[in-house]
Design a protein around this motif. Structure first.
Motif, PDB file in Angstrom:
ATOM      1  N   GLN A  36       0.820  -1.205   0.000  1.00  0.00           N
ATOM      2  CA  GLN A  36       0.000   0.000   0.000  1.00  0.00           C
ATOM      3  C   GLN A  36       0.857   1.259   0.000  1.00  0.00           C
ATOM      4  OE1 GLN A  36      -3.175  -0.149  -0.513  1.00  0.00           O
ATOM      5  NE2 GLN A  36      -3.069  -2.377  -0.495  1.00  0.00           N
ATOM      6  N   LEU A  37       1.989   1.222   0.684  1.00  0.00           N
ATOM      7  CA  LEU A  37       2.883   2.382   0.667  1.00  0.00           C
ATOM      8  C   LEU A  37       3.449   2.617  -0.731  1.00  0.00           C
ATOM      9  CD1 LEU A  37       4.832   1.925   4.038  1.00  0.00           C
ATOM     10  CD2 LEU A  37       3.229   3.770   3.464  1.00  0.00           C
ATOM     11  N   MET A  38       3.859   1.543  -1.399  1.00  0.00           N
ATOM     12  CA  MET A  38       4.358   1.687  -2.765  1.00  0.00           C
ATOM     13  C   MET A  38       3.281   2.224  -3.692  1.00  0.00           C
ATOM     14  SD  MET A  38       6.947  -1.518  -3.477  1.00  0.00           S
ATOM     15  CE  MET A  38       5.841  -2.820  -2.932  1.00  0.00           C
ATOM     16  N   MET A  39       2.072   1.689  -3.565  1.00  0.00           N
ATOM     17  CA  MET A  39       0.982   2.136  -4.413  1.00  0.00           C
ATOM     18  C   MET A  39       0.637   3.600  -4.172  1.00  0.00           C
ATOM     19  SD  MET A  39      -1.417  -1.255  -4.166  1.00  0.00           S
ATOM     20  CE  MET A  39      -2.872  -0.400  -4.778  1.00  0.00           C
ATOM     21  N   SER A  40       0.632   4.021  -2.911  1.00  0.00           N
ATOM     22  CA  SER A  40       0.310   5.411  -2.593  1.00  0.00           C
ATOM     23  C   SER A  40       1.375   6.364  -3.114  1.00  0.00           C
ATOM     24  CB  SER A  40       0.152   5.579  -1.078  1.00  0.00           C
ATOM     25  OG  SER A  40      -0.964   4.871  -0.602  1.00  0.00           O
ATOM     26  N   GLY A  41       2.654   5.999  -2.928  1.00  0.00           N
ATOM     27  CA  GLY A  41       3.725   6.858  -3.406  1.00  0.00           C
ATOM     28  C   GLY A  41       3.732   6.987  -4.915  1.00  0.00           C
ATOM     29  N   ALA A 261      -7.315   5.080  -9.150  1.00  0.00           N
ATOM     30  CA  ALA A 261      -7.709   3.694  -8.902  1.00  0.00           C
ATOM     31  C   ALA A 261      -6.865   3.077  -7.797  1.00  0.00           C
ATOM     32  CB  ALA A 261      -7.568   2.874 -10.191  1.00  0.00           C
ATOM     33  N   ASP A 262      -5.614   3.494  -7.681  1.00  0.00           N
ATOM     34  CA  ASP A 262      -4.739   2.997  -6.617  1.00  0.00           C
ATOM     35  C   ASP A 262      -5.027   3.680  -5.280  1.00  0.00           C
ATOM     36  OD1 ASP A 262      -3.406   1.173  -8.143  1.00  0.00           O
ATOM     37  OD2 ASP A 262      -1.683   2.444  -8.551  1.00  0.00           O
ATOM     38  N   ILE A 263      -5.330   4.975  -5.332  1.00  0.00           N
ATOM     39  CA  ILE A 263      -5.403   5.770  -4.106  1.00  0.00           C
ATOM     40  C   ILE A 263      -6.785   5.721  -3.457  1.00  0.00           C
ATOM     41  CG2 ILE A 263      -5.256   8.099  -3.170  1.00  0.00           C
ATOM     42  CD1 ILE A 263      -3.195   8.675  -5.402  1.00  0.00           C
ATOM     43  N   LEU A 264      -7.832   5.925  -4.227  1.00  0.00           N
ATOM     44  CA  LEU A 264      -9.165   6.130  -3.652  1.00  0.00           C
ATOM     45  C   LEU A 264      -9.665   4.957  -2.811  1.00  0.00           C
ATOM     46  CD1 LEU A 264     -11.031   8.048  -6.501  1.00  0.00           C
ATOM     47  CD2 LEU A 264     -10.116   8.946  -4.356  1.00  0.00           C
ATOM     48  N   PRO A 265      -9.502   3.686  -3.247  1.00  0.00           N
ATOM     49  CA  PRO A 265     -10.005   2.602  -2.397  1.00  0.00           C
ATOM     50  C   PRO A 265      -9.336   2.538  -1.029  1.00  0.00           C
ATOM     51  CG  PRO A 265      -9.581   1.814  -4.614  1.00  0.00           C
ATOM     52  CD  PRO A 265      -8.978   3.180  -4.509  1.00  0.00           C
ATOM     53  N   GLU A 266      -8.098   3.032  -0.951  1.00  0.00           N
ATOM     54  CA  GLU A 266      -7.373   2.932   0.310  1.00  0.00           C
ATOM     55  C   GLU A 266      -7.777   4.010   1.310  1.00  0.00           C
ATOM     56  OE1 GLU A 266      -5.913   0.200   0.269  1.00  0.00           O
ATOM     57  OE2 GLU A 266      -6.214   0.051  -1.888  1.00  0.00           O
ATOM     58  N   ILE A 267      -8.441   5.055   0.831  1.00  0.00           N
ATOM     59  CA  ILE A 267      -8.822   6.149   1.729  1.00  0.00           C
ATOM     60  C   ILE A 267      -9.843   5.674   2.756  1.00  0.00           C
ATOM     61  CG2 ILE A 267     -10.012   8.366   1.831  1.00  0.00           C
ATOM     62  CD1 ILE A 267      -8.767   9.092  -0.817  1.00  0.00           C
ATOM     63  N   GLN A 268     -10.824   4.875   2.314  1.00  0.00           N
ATOM     64  CA  GLN A 268     -11.886   4.457   3.202  1.00  0.00           C
ATOM     65  C   GLN A 268     -11.544   3.203   4.003  1.00  0.00           C
ATOM     66  OE1 GLN A 268     -15.594   3.811   1.210  1.00  0.00           O
ATOM     67  NE2 GLN A 268     -16.716   3.317   3.076  1.00  0.00           N
ATOM     68  N   THR A 278      -0.886   8.514   3.551  1.00  0.00           N
ATOM     69  CA  THR A 278      -0.994   9.918   3.155  1.00  0.00           C
ATOM     70  C   THR A 278       0.388  10.530   2.949  1.00  0.00           C
ATOM     71  OG1 THR A 278      -3.070  10.155   4.384  1.00  0.00           O
ATOM     72  CG2 THR A 278      -1.881  12.175   3.826  1.00  0.00           C
ATOM     73  N   SER A 279       1.332  10.197   3.835  1.00  0.00           N
ATOM     74  CA  SER A 279       2.693  10.719   3.693  1.00  0.00           C
ATOM     75  C   SER A 279       3.329  10.227   2.392  1.00  0.00           C
ATOM     76  CB  SER A 279       3.547  10.288   4.891  1.00  0.00           C
ATOM     77  OG  SER A 279       3.038  10.821   6.098  1.00  0.00           O
ATOM     78  N   ALA A 280       3.125   8.940   2.067  1.00  0.00           N
ATOM     79  CA  ALA A 280       3.675   8.404   0.824  1.00  0.00           C
ATOM     80  C   ALA A 280       3.053   9.091  -0.383  1.00  0.00           C
ATOM     81  CB  ALA A 280       3.433   6.893   0.760  1.00  0.00           C
ATOM     82  N   LEU A 281       1.744   9.338  -0.318  1.00  0.00           N
ATOM     83  CA  LEU A 281       1.062  10.032  -1.409  1.00  0.00           C
ATOM     84  C   LEU A 281       1.625  11.434  -1.606  1.00  0.00           C
ATOM     85  CD1 LEU A 281      -1.289  10.515  -3.418  1.00  0.00           C
ATOM     86  CD2 LEU A 281      -2.707  11.102  -1.447  1.00  0.00           C
ATOM     87  N   VAL A 282       1.788  12.170  -0.514  1.00  0.00           N
ATOM     88  CA  VAL A 282       2.303  13.543  -0.599  1.00  0.00           C
ATOM     89  C   VAL A 282       3.734  13.554  -1.120  1.00  0.00           C
ATOM     90  CG1 VAL A 282       2.935  15.566   0.757  1.00  0.00           C
ATOM     91  CG2 VAL A 282       0.750  14.421   1.182  1.00  0.00           C
ATOM     92  N   LEU A 283       4.554  12.608  -0.671  1.00  0.00           N
ATOM     93  CA  LEU A 283       5.933  12.546  -1.162  1.00  0.00           C
ATOM     94  C   LEU A 283       5.967  12.283  -2.666  1.00  0.00           C
ATOM     95  CD1 LEU A 283       7.728  10.535   1.681  1.00  0.00           C
ATOM     96  CD2 LEU A 283       8.017  12.961   1.103  1.00  0.00           C
ATOM     97  N   GLY A 284       5.095  11.380  -3.142  1.00  0.00           N
ATOM     98  CA  GLY A 284       5.039  11.131  -4.580  1.00  0.00           C
ATOM     99  C   GLY A 284       4.622  12.359  -5.353  1.00  0.00           C
ATOM    100  N   ALA A 285       3.627  13.085  -4.837  1.00  0.00           N
ATOM    101  CA  ALA A 285       3.174  14.303  -5.509  1.00  0.00           C
ATOM    102  C   ALA A 285       4.257  15.377  -5.490  1.00  0.00           C
ATOM    103  CB  ALA A 285       1.899  14.814  -4.831  1.00  0.00           C
ATOM    104  N   LEU A 286       4.976  15.493  -4.373  1.00  0.00           N
ATOM    105  CA  LEU A 286       6.066  16.473  -4.305  1.00  0.00           C
ATOM    106  C   LEU A 286       7.193  16.136  -5.266  1.00  0.00           C
ATOM    107  CD1 LEU A 286       6.313  17.117  -0.448  1.00  0.00           C
ATOM    108  CD2 LEU A 286       5.403  18.655  -2.205  1.00  0.00           C
ATOM    109  N   LEU A 287       7.441  14.834  -5.465  1.00  0.00           N
ATOM    110  CA  LEU A 287       8.448  14.433  -6.446  1.00  0.00           C
ATOM    111  C   LEU A 287       8.042  14.883  -7.840  1.00  0.00           C
ATOM    112  CD1 LEU A 287      11.000  12.951  -7.307  1.00  0.00           C
ATOM    113  CD2 LEU A 287       9.675  10.813  -7.307  1.00  0.00           C
ATOM    114  N   ALA A 288       6.764  14.709  -8.184  1.00  0.00           N
ATOM    115  CA  ALA A 288       6.281  15.174  -9.483  1.00  0.00           C
ATOM    116  C   ALA A 288       6.440  16.677  -9.620  1.00  0.00           C
ATOM    117  CB  ALA A 288       4.816  14.778  -9.665  1.00  0.00           C
TER     118      ALA A 288
END
Length: 323
Positions: A36-41, A261-268, A278-288
């Motif tokens: 899940q961390l890999m998918m979020s990032g 598709a990777d992120i939304l199911p994991e939110i709930q 959430t931290s992995a998601l933000v780090l991935g977005a900051l990398l972009a």
């Protein structure tokens, strides 16, 4: 650097990443949290690349907001249909975690690809969601995932080729390399390849068969690159810009759909890991976002608007060779 050299290096690395993904269970302990961390990032990275890189470059390359956004719409719809028809893009973790979090609120049976979510304690949700067929398991059940992901990877190859072709306008520097698109693809390929080999392993296929299928899958991205250049090779300059711009918009839609598709199911359904994910998601977005610093700023000019159209001129970024 020549486009051919860049794409050859990228394709080689993507093939290697796909092969690595198929072998991940033998190299490391793939727990549910790690998956899940890999998918979020990677999801955060792809969301950022799609919205901050691919779509703006599509508008710049084509000179038309309508064309690029229309391509994005088609890309989102196409990827959604691939997921719906082929049940593709399922990332199956190898090991379960958090038995204390399962109970009656959150049950995961990943070996059968079943997800059952009960929230009776809150009185408003009783959700039974299954990723597997109700019938007997077939040794060929990996085939639908393989076909869907192969089409998805062909699209990735087209996206990569279009991004590198658009980046060729840059005179020098790392902006010519379309790094963001490459990273979004190469980091996601191991997860896709793992989906195929995981289902094959559960169906009793040999390691040799899994490696052969995974290698065939890994070649889909280079094939997509070749298809793109064969398609635009005979086009004149103006039409080529429109095709590349529309392709970049299409790729943006694909990236956005995959990331959500990777992120939304994991939110709930993963509240026990919400801060990690959430931290992995933000780090991935900051990398972009950081990758954007490698790209030169766009120049702008006013696009002519047909007389009597009632529309105001729109400021659009254009490639350097079209100004």
């Amino acid at each position: 650097m020549d486009q051919f050299v860049v794409l050859t290096v990228y394709c080689g690395l993507i093939v290697a990443a796909s092969m690595l993904g198929g072998a991940l269970p033998t190299l490391m302990r793939l727990t549910h949290t790690r998956m899940q961390l890999m998918m979020s990032g990677v999801g955060g990275l792809m969301l950022g690349v799609g919205t901050l890189h691919l779509l703006p470059h599509g508008i710049a390359e084509s000179g038309s907001i309508d064309l690029a956004v229309g391509g994005m719409f088609v890309g989102i719809l196409t990827m959604f249909l691939l997921m719906r028809v082929f049940h593709a893009h399922q990332h199956a973790p190898v090991e379960n975690e958090y038995p204390e979090a399962v109970g009656e609120e959150h049950t995961h049976d990943h070996d059968d690809h079943q997800h059952v979510h009960h929230h009776d304690r809150h009185g408003h949700c009783d959700h039974d969601h299954s990723h597997a067929d109700d019938g007997p398991k077939s040794p060929w059940r990996w085939l639908g995932i393989f076909l869907g992901l192969s089409l998805h990877t062909l699209i990735d190859g087209i996206a990569l080729a279009a991004a590198v072709a658009a980046a060729a306008h840059v005179e020098s520097g790392l902006g010519r390399l379309a790094v963001g698109v490459f990273l979004g693809i190469v980091l996601h390929k191991p997860l896709d390849a793992l989906s195929i080999t995981f289902v094959m392993r559960a169906s009793g296929w040999s390691a040799t068969a899994m490696n052969l299928i995974n290698f065939g899958y890994s070649l889909m991205c280079p094939i997509g690159v070749v298809m793109f250049y064969l398609a635009i090779g005979s086009l004149d300059s103006t039409v080529r810009h429109h095709v590349v711009g529309a392709s970049l918009g299409f790729a943006a839609g694909v990236f956005i759909c995959i990331s959500l598709a990777d992120i939304l199911p994991e939110i709930q359904f993963h509240s026990h890991d919400k801060w990690k994910l959430t931290s992995a998601l933000v780090l991935g977005a900051l990398l972009a976002l950081a990758i954007g610093w490698l790209e030169p700023p766009h120049t702008h000019r006013h696009q002519p608007v047909p007389a009597g159209s009632g529309r105001s001129p729109v400021v659009l970024p254009l490639p350097a060779d079209r100004q």
